[in-house]
Design a protein around this motif. Structure first.
Motif, PDB file in Angstrom:
ATOM      1  N   THR A 340       0.825  -1.207   0.000  1.00 13.48           N
ATOM      2  CA  THR A 340       0.000   0.000   0.000  1.00 13.48           C
ATOM      3  C   THR A 340       0.855   1.251   0.000  1.00 13.48           C
ATOM      4  OG1 THR A 340      -1.868  -1.070   1.105  1.00 13.48           O
ATOM      5  CG2 THR A 340      -1.703   1.320   1.306  1.00 13.48           C
ATOM      6  N   TRP A 341       1.836   1.318   0.904  1.00 10.59           N
ATOM      7  CA  TRP A 341       2.690   2.513   0.961  1.00 10.59           C
ATOM      8  C   TRP A 341       3.522   2.663  -0.302  1.00 10.59           C
ATOM      9  CZ3 TRP A 341       2.256   6.579   3.913  1.00 10.59           C
ATOM     10  CH2 TRP A 341       1.549   6.464   5.118  1.00 10.59           C
ATOM     11  N   GLY A 342       4.044   1.547  -0.809  1.00 12.33           N
ATOM     12  CA  GLY A 342       4.841   1.612  -2.022  1.00 12.33           C
ATOM     13  C   GLY A 342       4.022   2.085  -3.216  1.00 12.33           C
ATOM     14  N   PHE A 343       2.805   1.567  -3.368  1.00 11.73           N
ATOM     15  CA  PHE A 343       1.991   1.941  -4.513  1.00 11.73           C
ATOM     16  C   PHE A 343       1.405   3.341  -4.371  1.00 11.73           C
ATOM     17  CE2 PHE A 343       1.088  -1.848  -7.350  1.00 11.73           C
ATOM     18  CZ  PHE A 343       2.263  -2.497  -6.991  1.00 11.73           C
ATOM     19  N   LEU A 344       1.172   3.790  -3.142  1.00  6.77           N
ATOM     20  CA  LEU A 344       0.771   5.189  -2.953  1.00  6.77           C
ATOM     21  C   LEU A 344       1.894   6.120  -3.411  1.00  6.77           C
ATOM     22  CD1 LEU A 344      -1.088   5.217   0.489  1.00  6.77           C
ATOM     23  CD2 LEU A 344      -2.056   5.864  -1.726  1.00  6.77           C
ATOM     24  N   ALA A 345       3.135   5.784  -3.034  1.00  4.45           N
ATOM     25  CA  ALA A 345       4.276   6.589  -3.468  1.00  4.45           C
ATOM     26  C   ALA A 345       4.420   6.541  -4.984  1.00  4.45           C
ATOM     27  CB  ALA A 345       5.559   6.094  -2.798  1.00  4.45           C
ATOM     28  N   LEU A 346       4.186   5.368  -5.578  1.00  2.32           N
ATOM     29  CA  LEU A 346       4.253   5.257  -7.036  1.00  2.32           C
ATOM     30  C   LEU A 346       3.213   6.160  -7.688  1.00  2.32           C
ATOM     31  CD1 LEU A 346       4.786   2.036  -9.067  1.00  2.32           C
ATOM     32  CD2 LEU A 346       2.902   3.532  -9.685  1.00  2.32           C
ATOM     33  N   GLY A 347       1.998   6.176  -7.126  1.00  4.76           N
ATOM     34  CA  GLY A 347       0.950   7.031  -7.670  1.00  4.76           C
ATOM     35  C   GLY A 347       1.300   8.504  -7.578  1.00  4.76           C
ATOM     36  N   LEU A 348       1.884   8.909  -6.454  1.00  6.93           N
ATOM     37  CA  LEU A 348       2.311  10.303  -6.316  1.00  6.93           C
ATOM     38  C   LEU A 348       3.404  10.637  -7.331  1.00  6.93           C
ATOM     39  CD1 LEU A 348       2.420  10.659  -2.417  1.00  6.93           C
ATOM     40  CD2 LEU A 348       0.762  11.679  -3.990  1.00  6.93           C
ATOM     41  N   GLY A 349       4.316   9.701  -7.545  1.00  7.74           N
ATOM     42  CA  GLY A 349       5.365   9.910  -8.535  1.00  7.74           C
ATOM     43  C   GLY A 349       4.805  10.036  -9.940  1.00  7.74           C
ATOM     44  N   GLN A 350       3.791   9.220 -10.258  1.00 12.98           N
ATOM     45  CA  GLN A 350       3.179   9.309 -11.579  1.00 12.98           C
ATOM     46  C   GLN A 350       2.459  10.640 -11.773  1.00 12.98           C
ATOM     47  OE1 GLN A 350       0.807   5.690 -11.739  1.00 12.98           O
ATOM     48  NE2 GLN A 350       2.327   4.714 -13.052  1.00 12.98           N
ATOM     49  N   THR A 351       1.789  11.109 -10.717  1.00 16.59           N
ATOM     50  CA  THR A 351       1.099  12.392 -10.812  1.00 16.59           C
ATOM     51  C   THR A 351       2.091  13.522 -11.090  1.00 16.59           C
ATOM     52  OG1 THR A 351      -0.629  11.621  -9.298  1.00 16.59           O
ATOM     53  CG2 THR A 351      -0.417  14.008  -9.606  1.00 16.59           C
ATOM     54  N   ALA A 352       3.174  13.556 -10.304  1.00 14.39           N
ATOM     55  CA  ALA A 352       4.183  14.593 -10.490  1.00 14.39           C
ATOM     56  C   ALA A 352       4.899  14.423 -11.831  1.00 14.39           C
ATOM     57  CB  ALA A 352       5.186  14.559  -9.345  1.00 14.39           C
ATOM     58  N   GLY A 353       5.185  13.167 -12.193  1.00 14.29           N
ATOM     59  CA  GLY A 353       5.906  12.911 -13.434  1.00 14.29           C
ATOM     60  C   GLY A 353       5.134  13.339 -14.660  1.00 14.29           C
ATOM     61  N   SER A 354       3.823  13.129 -14.660  1.00 18.15           N
ATOM     62  CA  SER A 354       3.014  13.543 -15.807  1.00 18.15           C
ATOM     63  C   SER A 354       3.044  15.057 -15.979  1.00 18.15           C
ATOM     64  CB  SER A 354       1.568  13.059 -15.634  1.00 18.15           C
ATOM     65  OG  SER A 354       1.497  11.658 -15.679  1.00 18.15           O
ATOM     66  N   ALA A 355       2.882  15.768 -14.844  1.00 18.17           N
ATOM     67  CA  ALA A 355       2.875  17.231 -14.909  1.00 18.17           C
ATOM     68  C   ALA A 355       4.227  17.769 -15.371  1.00 18.17           C
ATOM     69  CB  ALA A 355       2.508  17.809 -13.543  1.00 18.17           C
ATOM     70  N   LEU A 356       5.307  17.221 -14.820  1.00 21.72           N
ATOM     71  CA  LEU A 356       6.645  17.686 -15.189  1.00 21.72           C
ATOM     72  C   LEU A 356       6.964  17.346 -16.639  1.00 21.72           C
ATOM     73  CD1 LEU A 356       8.606  16.730 -11.934  1.00 21.72           C
ATOM     74  CD2 LEU A 356       7.984  19.033 -12.717  1.00 21.72           C
ATOM     75  N   ALA A 357       6.553  16.157 -17.075  1.00 26.35           N
ATOM     76  CA  ALA A 357       6.818  15.768 -18.459  1.00 26.35           C
ATOM     77  C   ALA A 357       6.049  16.656 -19.429  1.00 26.35           C
ATOM     78  CB  ALA A 357       6.438  14.308 -18.678  1.00 26.35           C
ATOM     79  N   GLY A 358       4.802  17.010 -19.082  1.00 27.41           N
ATOM     80  CA  GLY A 358       4.044  17.914 -19.934  1.00 27.41           C
ATOM     81  C   GLY A 358       4.702  19.271 -20.046  1.00 27.41           C
ATOM     82  N   THR A 359       5.213  19.770 -18.925  1.00 25.79           N
ATOM     83  CA  THR A 359       5.911  21.053 -18.934  1.00 25.79           C
ATOM     84  C   THR A 359       7.180  20.983 -19.777  1.00 25.79           C
ATOM     85  OG1 THR A 359       5.061  21.581 -16.736  1.00 25.79           O
ATOM     86  CG2 THR A 359       6.975  22.817 -17.494  1.00 25.79           C
ATOM     87  N   ALA A 360       7.950  19.908 -19.582  1.00 24.41           N
ATOM     88  CA  ALA A 360       9.196  19.749 -20.338  1.00 24.41           C
ATOM     89  C   ALA A 360       8.920  19.607 -21.833  1.00 24.41           C
ATOM     90  CB  ALA A 360       9.960  18.528 -19.828  1.00 24.41           C
ATOM     91  N   ALA A 361       7.859  18.862 -22.183  1.00 24.20           N
ATOM     92  CA  ALA A 361       7.529  18.684 -23.599  1.00 24.20           C
ATOM     93  C   ALA A 361       7.186  20.015 -24.249  1.00 24.20           C
ATOM     94  CB  ALA A 361       6.381  17.700 -23.744  1.00 24.20           C
ATOM     95  N   GLY A 362       6.497  20.871 -23.492  1.00 23.28           N
ATOM     96  CA  GLY A 362       6.153  22.179 -24.027  1.00 23.28           C
ATOM     97  C   GLY A 362       7.359  23.069 -24.219  1.00 23.28           C
ATOM     98  N   LEU A 363       8.381  22.866 -23.407  1.00 24.39           N
ATOM     99  CA  LEU A 363       9.571  23.722 -23.461  1.00 24.39           C
ATOM    100  C   LEU A 363      10.616  23.219 -24.454  1.00 24.39           C
ATOM    101  CD1 LEU A 363      10.055  24.462 -19.647  1.00 24.39           C
ATOM    102  CD2 LEU A 363       9.193  26.043 -21.397  1.00 24.39           C
ATOM    103  N   VAL A 364      10.887  21.908 -24.446  1.00 21.26           N
ATOM    104  CA  VAL A 364      12.001  21.383 -25.244  1.00 21.26           C
ATOM    105  C   VAL A 364      11.569  20.331 -26.257  1.00 21.26           C
ATOM    106  CG1 VAL A 364      13.661  21.859 -23.410  1.00 21.26           C
ATOM    107  CG2 VAL A 364      12.566  19.606 -23.517  1.00 21.26           C
TER     108      VAL A 364
END
Length: 405
Positions: A340-364
Protein backbone atom coordinates in the motif's frame (compact mmCIF):
# COMPACT_ATOMS: atom_id res chain seq x y z
CA UNK A 1 12.10 -15.27 8.96
CA UNK A 2 9.19 -17.25 7.52
CA UNK A 3 8.17 -19.35 10.52
CA UNK A 4 5.04 -17.33 11.28
CA UNK A 5 4.09 -17.17 7.63
CA UNK A 6 4.55 -20.91 7.23
CA UNK A 7 2.16 -21.44 10.16
CA UNK A 8 -0.30 -19.19 8.36
CA UNK A 9 0.17 -21.26 5.20
CA UNK A 10 -0.51 -24.44 7.14
CA UNK A 11 -3.88 -23.04 8.21
CA UNK A 12 -5.11 -22.68 4.63
CA UNK A 13 -8.00 -25.03 4.18
CA UNK A 14 -7.52 -26.04 0.53
CA UNK A 15 -3.95 -26.57 -0.65
CA UNK A 16 -2.93 -25.06 -3.97
CA UNK A 17 0.43 -25.01 -5.78
CA UNK A 18 2.17 -21.64 -5.81
CA UNK A 19 1.71 -21.16 -9.54
CA UNK A 20 -2.06 -21.71 -9.26
CA UNK A 21 -2.33 -18.96 -6.64
CA UNK A 22 -0.04 -16.72 -8.72
CA UNK A 23 -2.12 -17.32 -11.87
CA UNK A 24 -5.39 -16.53 -10.09
CA UNK A 25 -3.87 -13.40 -8.56
CA UNK A 26 -2.49 -12.37 -11.95
CA UNK A 27 -5.94 -12.80 -13.51
CA UNK A 28 -7.55 -10.50 -10.94
CA UNK A 29 -4.77 -7.92 -11.37
CA UNK A 30 -5.11 -8.16 -15.16
CA UNK A 31 -8.78 -7.21 -15.04
CA UNK A 32 -8.32 -4.54 -12.34
CA UNK A 33 -5.36 -2.82 -14.03
CA UNK A 34 -5.33 -3.81 -17.70
CA UNK A 35 -9.11 -3.54 -18.15
CA UNK A 36 -10.52 -1.31 -15.41
CA UNK A 37 -7.66 1.21 -15.07
CA UNK A 38 -5.31 1.47 -18.04
CA UNK A 39 -7.67 0.66 -20.96
CA UNK A 40 -9.32 4.05 -20.35
CA UNK A 41 -6.44 5.78 -22.13
CA UNK A 42 -6.94 3.71 -25.29
CA UNK A 43 -10.53 4.91 -25.70
CA UNK A 44 -10.22 8.60 -24.76
CA UNK A 45 -11.05 9.78 -28.32
CA UNK A 46 -14.26 7.73 -28.33
CA UNK A 47 -15.24 8.81 -24.83
CA UNK A 48 -14.61 12.42 -25.81
CA UNK A 49 -16.89 12.10 -28.83
CA UNK A 50 -19.69 10.40 -26.88
CA UNK A 51 -19.74 12.74 -23.89
CA UNK A 52 -18.40 15.85 -25.66
CA UNK A 53 -15.35 16.03 -23.41
CA UNK A 54 -12.67 18.69 -23.76
CA UNK A 55 -9.08 18.07 -22.56
CA UNK A 56 -9.88 19.56 -19.15
CA UNK A 57 -12.78 17.13 -18.66
CA UNK A 58 -10.59 14.22 -19.78
CA UNK A 59 -8.04 15.24 -17.16
CA UNK A 60 -10.71 15.47 -14.46
CA UNK A 61 -11.97 11.97 -15.27
CA UNK A 62 -8.40 10.69 -15.10
CA UNK A 63 -8.09 12.30 -11.67
CA UNK A 64 -11.35 10.59 -10.65
CA UNK A 65 -9.80 7.24 -11.56
CA UNK A 66 -6.72 8.08 -9.48
CA UNK A 67 -8.96 9.13 -6.58
CA UNK A 68 -10.71 5.77 -6.64
CA UNK A 69 -7.34 4.03 -6.82
CA UNK A 70 -6.06 5.89 -3.76
CA UNK A 71 -9.26 5.18 -1.83
CA UNK A 72 -8.88 1.48 -2.62
CA UNK A 73 -5.25 1.52 -1.51
CA UNK A 74 -6.19 3.28 1.72
CA UNK A 75 -8.79 0.63 2.55
CA UNK A 76 -6.65 -2.34 1.50
CA UNK A 77 -4.52 -2.93 4.63
CA UNK A 78 -7.47 -3.11 7.04
CA UNK A 79 -9.52 -5.14 4.57
CA UNK A 80 -6.65 -7.58 3.98
CA UNK A 81 -6.19 -7.92 7.73
CA UNK A 82 -9.73 -9.27 7.96
CA UNK A 83 -9.58 -11.44 4.84
CA UNK A 84 -7.08 -11.25 2.00
CA UNK A 85 -9.22 -13.63 -0.05
CA UNK A 86 -12.32 -11.47 0.35
CA UNK A 87 -10.33 -8.32 -0.45
CA UNK A 88 -9.10 -9.88 -3.70
CA UNK A 89 -12.63 -10.88 -4.67
CA UNK A 90 -14.05 -7.47 -3.76
CA UNK A 91 -11.40 -5.92 -6.00
CA UNK A 92 -12.66 -8.04 -8.88
CA UNK A 93 -16.26 -7.15 -8.01
CA UNK A 94 -15.49 -3.43 -8.00
CA UNK A 95 -13.73 -3.71 -11.37
CA UNK A 96 -16.73 -5.58 -12.80
CA UNK A 97 -19.25 -3.08 -11.44
CA UNK A 98 -17.20 -0.09 -12.57
CA UNK A 99 -16.77 -1.40 -16.11
CA UNK A 100 -20.48 -2.24 -16.38
CA UNK A 101 -21.48 1.20 -15.08
CA UNK A 102 -19.24 2.88 -17.65
CA UNK A 103 -20.68 0.72 -20.45
CA UNK A 104 -24.28 1.79 -19.78
CA UNK A 105 -23.65 5.33 -18.46
CA UNK A 106 -26.15 7.78 -19.98
CA UNK A 107 -24.09 10.82 -19.02
CA UNK A 108 -20.68 11.94 -17.89
CA UNK A 109 -21.56 11.94 -14.15
CA UNK A 110 -22.58 8.27 -14.08
CA UNK A 111 -19.60 7.51 -16.33
CA UNK A 112 -17.34 9.17 -13.75
CA UNK A 113 -18.90 7.11 -10.94
CA UNK A 114 -18.04 3.97 -12.90
CA UNK A 115 -14.46 5.18 -13.29
CA UNK A 116 -14.25 5.83 -9.54
CA UNK A 117 -15.49 2.34 -8.65
CA UNK A 118 -13.21 0.67 -11.20
CA UNK A 119 -10.23 2.61 -9.86
CA UNK A 120 -11.01 1.48 -6.31
CA UNK A 121 -10.87 -2.13 -7.50
CA UNK A 122 -7.33 -1.59 -8.78
CA UNK A 123 -6.33 -0.05 -5.45
CA UNK A 124 -7.57 -3.10 -3.54
CA UNK A 125 -6.12 -5.68 -5.91
CA UNK A 126 -2.33 -5.60 -5.42
CA UNK A 127 -2.29 -5.40 -1.59
CA UNK A 128 -4.99 -8.07 -1.37
CA UNK A 129 -3.18 -10.45 -3.72
CA UNK A 130 0.17 -9.85 -1.97
CA UNK A 131 -1.37 -10.68 1.42
CA UNK A 132 -3.16 -13.71 -0.03
CA UNK A 133 0.09 -15.13 -1.40
CA UNK A 134 1.76 -14.85 2.02
CA UNK A 135 -1.13 -16.76 3.58
CA UNK A 136 -1.41 -19.38 0.83
CA UNK A 137 2.10 -20.04 -0.51
CA UNK A 138 4.95 -21.56 1.44
CA UNK A 139 8.08 -19.45 1.97
CA UNK A 140 10.34 -20.94 -0.72
CA UNK A 141 8.03 -20.00 -3.60
CA UNK A 142 6.58 -16.72 -2.32
CA UNK A 143 9.07 -14.50 -4.16
CA UNK A 144 8.25 -16.10 -7.51
CA UNK A 145 4.51 -16.08 -6.80
CA UNK A 146 4.53 -12.37 -5.95
CA UNK A 147 6.38 -11.28 -9.09
CA UNK A 148 4.43 -13.54 -11.45
CA UNK A 149 1.10 -12.39 -10.01
CA UNK A 150 2.20 -8.79 -10.56
CA UNK A 151 2.66 -9.44 -14.30
CA UNK A 152 -1.12 -9.67 -14.60
CA UNK A 153 -1.02 -5.99 -15.54
CA UNK A 154 0.98 -6.87 -18.65
CA UNK A 155 -1.46 -9.60 -19.63
CA UNK A 156 -4.35 -7.18 -19.27
CA UNK A 157 -2.60 -4.58 -21.41
CA UNK A 158 -1.89 -7.14 -24.14
CA UNK A 159 -5.50 -8.35 -24.18
CA UNK A 160 -6.90 -4.83 -24.54
CA UNK A 161 -4.30 -3.44 -26.96
CA UNK A 162 -6.18 -4.14 -30.18
CA UNK A 163 -9.73 -3.59 -28.93
CA UNK A 164 -9.84 0.05 -30.16
CA UNK A 165 -9.47 -1.31 -33.72
CA UNK A 166 -12.67 -3.38 -33.48
CA UNK A 167 -15.36 -2.04 -35.88
CA UNK A 168 -17.98 -1.55 -33.15
CA UNK A 169 -18.94 1.17 -30.71
CA UNK A 170 -16.99 1.37 -27.45
CA UNK A 171 -20.01 0.42 -25.29
CA UNK A 172 -20.22 -3.25 -26.44
CA UNK A 173 -16.46 -3.53 -25.97
CA UNK A 174 -16.69 -2.13 -22.47
CA UNK A 175 -19.61 -4.41 -21.63
CA UNK A 176 -17.49 -7.30 -22.89
CA UNK A 177 -14.75 -6.21 -20.49
CA UNK A 178 -17.30 -6.32 -17.67
CA UNK A 179 -18.41 -9.85 -18.63
CA UNK A 180 -14.80 -11.06 -18.70
CA UNK A 181 -14.21 -9.41 -15.31
CA UNK A 182 -17.27 -11.14 -13.85
CA UNK A 183 -16.11 -14.53 -15.13
CA UNK A 184 -12.58 -14.06 -13.76
CA UNK A 185 -13.94 -12.99 -10.37
CA UNK A 186 -16.27 -16.01 -10.28
CA UNK A 187 -13.42 -18.40 -11.13
CA UNK A 188 -11.28 -16.81 -8.40
CA UNK A 189 -14.13 -17.18 -5.88
CA UNK A 190 -14.44 -20.85 -6.79
CA UNK A 191 -10.70 -21.64 -6.85
CA UNK A 192 -8.91 -19.50 -4.27
CA UNK A 193 -8.21 -21.38 -1.03
CA UNK A 194 -10.28 -20.61 2.03
CA UNK A 195 -8.61 -20.18 5.44
CA UNK A 196 -9.69 -22.64 8.10
CA UNK A 197 -12.57 -21.24 10.15
CA UNK A 198 -11.30 -19.28 13.14
CA UNK A 199 -7.74 -18.99 11.85
CA UNK A 200 -6.29 -15.51 12.01
CA UNK A 201 -3.16 -14.56 10.13
CA UNK A 202 -0.32 -13.37 12.31
CA UNK A 203 1.28 -9.98 11.84
CA UNK A 204 -1.93 -8.33 10.72
CA UNK A 205 -1.60 -5.07 8.79
CA UNK A 206 -3.45 -3.23 11.49
CA UNK A 207 -1.33 -4.39 14.45
CA UNK A 208 0.47 -1.06 14.84
CA UNK A 209 4.05 -2.22 14.14
CA UNK A 210 6.03 0.04 11.83
CA UNK A 211 9.62 0.09 10.56
CA UNK A 212 11.55 3.20 11.52
CA UNK A 213 11.26 6.02 8.91
CA UNK A 214 14.91 5.55 7.94
CA UNK A 215 13.99 1.98 6.92
CA UNK A 216 10.77 2.60 4.98
CA UNK A 217 12.05 5.85 3.44
CA UNK A 218 14.17 4.14 0.74
CA UNK A 219 11.15 2.10 -0.42
CA UNK A 220 9.06 5.27 -0.71
CA UNK A 221 11.85 7.05 -2.63
CA UNK A 222 12.28 4.10 -5.01
CA UNK A 223 8.55 3.82 -5.65
CA UNK A 224 8.18 7.56 -6.21
CA UNK A 225 11.08 7.47 -8.68
CA UNK A 226 9.46 4.52 -10.45
CA UNK A 227 6.21 6.48 -10.80
CA UNK A 228 7.94 9.65 -12.01
CA UNK A 229 9.97 7.77 -14.65
CA UNK A 230 7.05 5.67 -15.91
CA UNK A 231 4.52 8.53 -16.20
CA UNK A 232 5.98 10.20 -19.32
CA UNK A 233 5.92 6.89 -21.16
CA UNK A 234 2.34 6.05 -20.23
CA UNK A 235 1.21 9.57 -21.12
CA UNK A 236 3.28 10.63 -24.12
CA UNK A 237 4.79 7.57 -25.83
CA UNK A 238 1.98 7.33 -28.40
CA UNK A 239 2.27 11.05 -29.12
CA UNK A 240 6.02 10.65 -29.53
CA UNK A 241 5.54 7.85 -32.08
CA UNK A 242 3.07 10.00 -33.98
CA UNK A 243 5.53 12.91 -33.90
CA UNK A 244 8.21 10.60 -35.30
CA UNK A 245 5.96 9.82 -38.29
CA UNK A 246 4.97 6.29 -37.28
CA UNK A 247 1.51 4.93 -38.04
CA UNK A 248 -1.27 4.19 -35.50
CA UNK A 249 -0.71 0.51 -36.26
CA UNK A 250 2.86 0.76 -34.97
CA UNK A 251 1.56 2.48 -31.84
CA UNK A 252 -0.92 -0.36 -31.30
CA UNK A 253 1.79 -3.00 -31.68
CA UNK A 254 3.98 -1.03 -29.27
CA UNK A 255 1.20 -0.98 -26.67
CA UNK A 256 0.76 -4.72 -27.15
CA UNK A 257 4.52 -5.20 -26.68
CA UNK A 258 4.33 -3.39 -23.33
CA UNK A 259 1.91 -6.05 -22.15
CA UNK A 260 3.33 -9.17 -23.79
CA UNK A 261 7.01 -8.54 -23.10
CA UNK A 262 5.98 -7.23 -19.68
CA UNK A 263 5.26 -10.85 -18.74
CA UNK A 264 9.05 -11.37 -18.73
CA UNK A 265 9.03 -9.21 -15.60
CA UNK A 266 7.83 -12.27 -13.73
CA UNK A 267 11.34 -13.72 -13.92
CA UNK A 268 12.50 -10.99 -11.54
CA UNK A 269 11.47 -13.20 -8.62
CA UNK A 270 13.95 -15.90 -9.58
CA UNK A 271 16.65 -13.27 -10.12
CA UNK A 272 16.01 -11.88 -6.64
CA UNK A 273 16.35 -15.36 -5.15
CA UNK A 274 19.76 -15.74 -6.80
CA UNK A 275 21.23 -12.23 -6.68
CA UNK A 276 19.21 -10.23 -4.14
CA UNK A 277 16.96 -7.19 -4.45
CA UNK A 278 19.72 -4.61 -4.86
CA UNK A 279 21.71 -6.23 -7.68
CA UNK A 280 18.57 -7.25 -9.55
CA UNK A 281 17.11 -3.76 -9.22
CA UNK A 282 20.24 -2.01 -10.48
CA UNK A 283 20.40 -4.16 -13.64
CA UNK A 284 16.70 -3.64 -14.38
CA UNK A 285 16.87 0.14 -13.81
CA UNK A 286 19.79 0.36 -16.25
CA UNK A 287 18.10 -1.67 -19.00
CA UNK A 288 14.86 0.24 -18.43
CA UNK A 289 16.64 3.58 -18.90
CA UNK A 290 18.10 2.34 -22.20
CA UNK A 291 14.66 1.27 -23.43
CA UNK A 292 13.13 4.65 -22.60
CA UNK A 293 16.04 6.43 -24.30
CA UNK A 294 15.19 4.78 -27.63
CA UNK A 295 12.22 7.15 -27.94
CA UNK A 296 14.64 10.08 -27.63
CA UNK A 297 16.21 9.15 -30.98
CA UNK A 298 15.23 11.49 -33.86
CA UNK A 299 13.84 8.52 -35.82
CA UNK A 300 13.35 5.42 -33.67
CA UNK A 301 11.55 3.59 -36.50
CA UNK A 302 9.01 0.78 -36.07
CA UNK A 303 11.58 -1.65 -34.68
CA UNK A 304 12.93 0.88 -32.19
CA UNK A 305 9.39 1.74 -31.08
CA UNK A 306 8.42 -1.88 -30.43
CA UNK A 307 11.73 -2.73 -28.74
CA UNK A 308 11.44 0.36 -26.55
CA UNK A 309 7.88 -0.58 -25.57
CA UNK A 310 8.86 -4.17 -24.78
CA UNK A 311 11.80 -3.13 -22.61
CA UNK A 312 9.60 -0.55 -20.88
CA UNK A 313 6.88 -3.13 -20.18
CA UNK A 314 9.28 -5.76 -18.85
CA UNK A 315 11.10 -3.18 -16.72
CA UNK A 316 7.94 -1.66 -15.29
CA UNK A 317 6.42 -5.04 -14.35
CA UNK A 318 9.71 -6.21 -12.85
CA UNK A 319 10.31 -3.03 -10.85
CA UNK A 320 6.77 -2.91 -9.47
CA UNK A 321 7.27 -6.55 -8.52
CA UNK A 322 10.48 -5.61 -6.69
CA UNK A 323 8.54 -2.92 -4.81
CA UNK A 324 6.12 -5.62 -3.66
CA UNK A 325 9.00 -7.84 -2.51
CA UNK A 326 10.68 -4.88 -0.80
CA UNK A 327 7.49 -4.04 1.09
CA UNK A 328 7.02 -7.71 1.97
CA UNK A 329 10.46 -7.78 3.59
CA UNK A 330 9.70 -4.69 5.64
CA UNK A 331 6.38 -6.26 6.72
CA UNK A 332 7.16 -9.99 6.28
CA UNK A 333 3.82 -11.26 7.59
CA UNK A 334 1.63 -8.35 6.44
CA UNK A 335 2.87 -7.32 2.99
CA UNK A 336 -0.38 -5.55 2.13
CA UNK A 337 0.82 -2.65 4.29
CA UNK A 338 4.16 -2.38 2.49
CA UNK A 339 2.48 -2.73 -0.91
CA UNK A 340 0.00 0.00 0.00
CA UNK A 341 2.69 2.51 0.96
CA UNK A 342 4.84 1.61 -2.02
CA UNK A 343 1.99 1.94 -4.51
CA UNK A 344 0.77 5.19 -2.95
CA UNK A 345 4.28 6.59 -3.47
CA UNK A 346 4.25 5.26 -7.04
CA UNK A 347 0.95 7.03 -7.67
CA UNK A 348 2.31 10.30 -6.32
CA UNK A 349 5.37 9.91 -8.53
CA UNK A 350 3.18 9.31 -11.58
CA UNK A 351 1.10 12.39 -10.81
CA UNK A 352 4.18 14.59 -10.49
CA UNK A 353 5.91 12.91 -13.43
CA UNK A 354 3.01 13.54 -15.81
CA UNK A 355 2.88 17.23 -14.91
CA UNK A 356 6.65 17.69 -15.19
CA UNK A 357 6.82 15.77 -18.46
CA UNK A 358 4.04 17.91 -19.93
CA UNK A 359 5.91 21.05 -18.93
CA UNK A 360 9.20 19.75 -20.34
CA UNK A 361 7.53 18.68 -23.60
CA UNK A 362 6.15 22.18 -24.03
CA UNK A 363 9.57 23.72 -23.46
CA UNK A 364 12.00 21.38 -25.24
CA UNK A 365 9.85 18.83 -27.15
CA UNK A 366 9.01 15.16 -26.63
CA UNK A 367 12.33 13.73 -27.83
CA UNK A 368 14.45 15.61 -25.29
CA UNK A 369 11.80 14.90 -22.64
CA UNK A 370 12.33 11.16 -23.10
CA UNK A 371 16.10 11.69 -22.94
CA UNK A 372 15.70 13.48 -19.60
CA UNK A 373 13.39 10.72 -18.39
CA UNK A 374 16.00 8.09 -19.24
CA UNK A 375 18.62 10.06 -17.29
CA UNK A 376 16.23 10.29 -14.35
CA UNK A 377 15.85 6.50 -14.39
CA UNK A 378 19.56 6.18 -13.67
CA UNK A 379 18.84 7.70 -10.26
CA UNK A 380 17.88 4.12 -9.38
CA UNK A 381 21.61 3.58 -8.90
CA UNK A 382 21.34 5.49 -5.62
CA UNK A 383 20.54 2.06 -4.18
CA UNK A 384 24.30 1.46 -4.16
CA UNK A 385 24.35 3.57 -1.00
CA UNK A 386 23.54 1.32 1.98
CA UNK A 387 20.97 3.76 3.40
CA UNK A 388 18.98 3.72 0.15
CA UNK A 389 19.31 0.00 -0.53
CA UNK A 390 16.57 -2.60 -0.04
CA UNK A 391 16.92 -5.19 2.74
CA UNK A 392 19.04 -8.25 2.04
CA UNK A 393 17.94 -11.87 1.88
CA UNK A 394 17.97 -12.44 5.63
CA UNK A 395 17.96 -8.87 6.90
CA UNK A 396 15.27 -7.86 9.38
CA UNK A 397 14.38 -4.42 10.63
CA UNK A 398 13.42 -3.12 14.01
CA UNK A 399 9.81 -1.95 14.14
CA UNK A 400 8.34 0.69 16.40
CA UNK A 401 4.77 1.12 17.60
CA UNK A 402 2.47 3.22 15.46
CA UNK A 403 1.88 6.40 17.45
CA UNK A 404 -1.61 6.70 16.02
CA UNK A 405 -2.61 3.21 17.11
Amino acid sequence: MDTGCDRSSARVGVARSWWTIAALGAAVIALCYGFARYAYGLFVPRFSATFELDPVAVGILSAVSTTGYVLGLAAAPAASARSARATTLVAGGFATAGLAAMAVAPGVVSFGIGILVAGAGAGLASPGVAQLIVQSVRGGARTRAQTWANTGTGAGLALTAFTPLLPVDWRPIWFGFAVVAAVVTAVAAWSLPRPVSGAVASGRPGDGSWPRPVVIGPLLFNATLLGAVSAPYWTFSTSRLDEAGLSPGVATWAWCAIGLVGLVGGTAGRAVERHGLRATGLVIWTCWAAGIALLALPAPGPLGAVVSAGVFGAGFMALTGLCILWGARLFPEAPSRGVTWGFLALGLGQTAGSALAGTAAGLVGLGPTFALTALLALAGWTQIHPRLAPPGRTETHEVVPDRAA
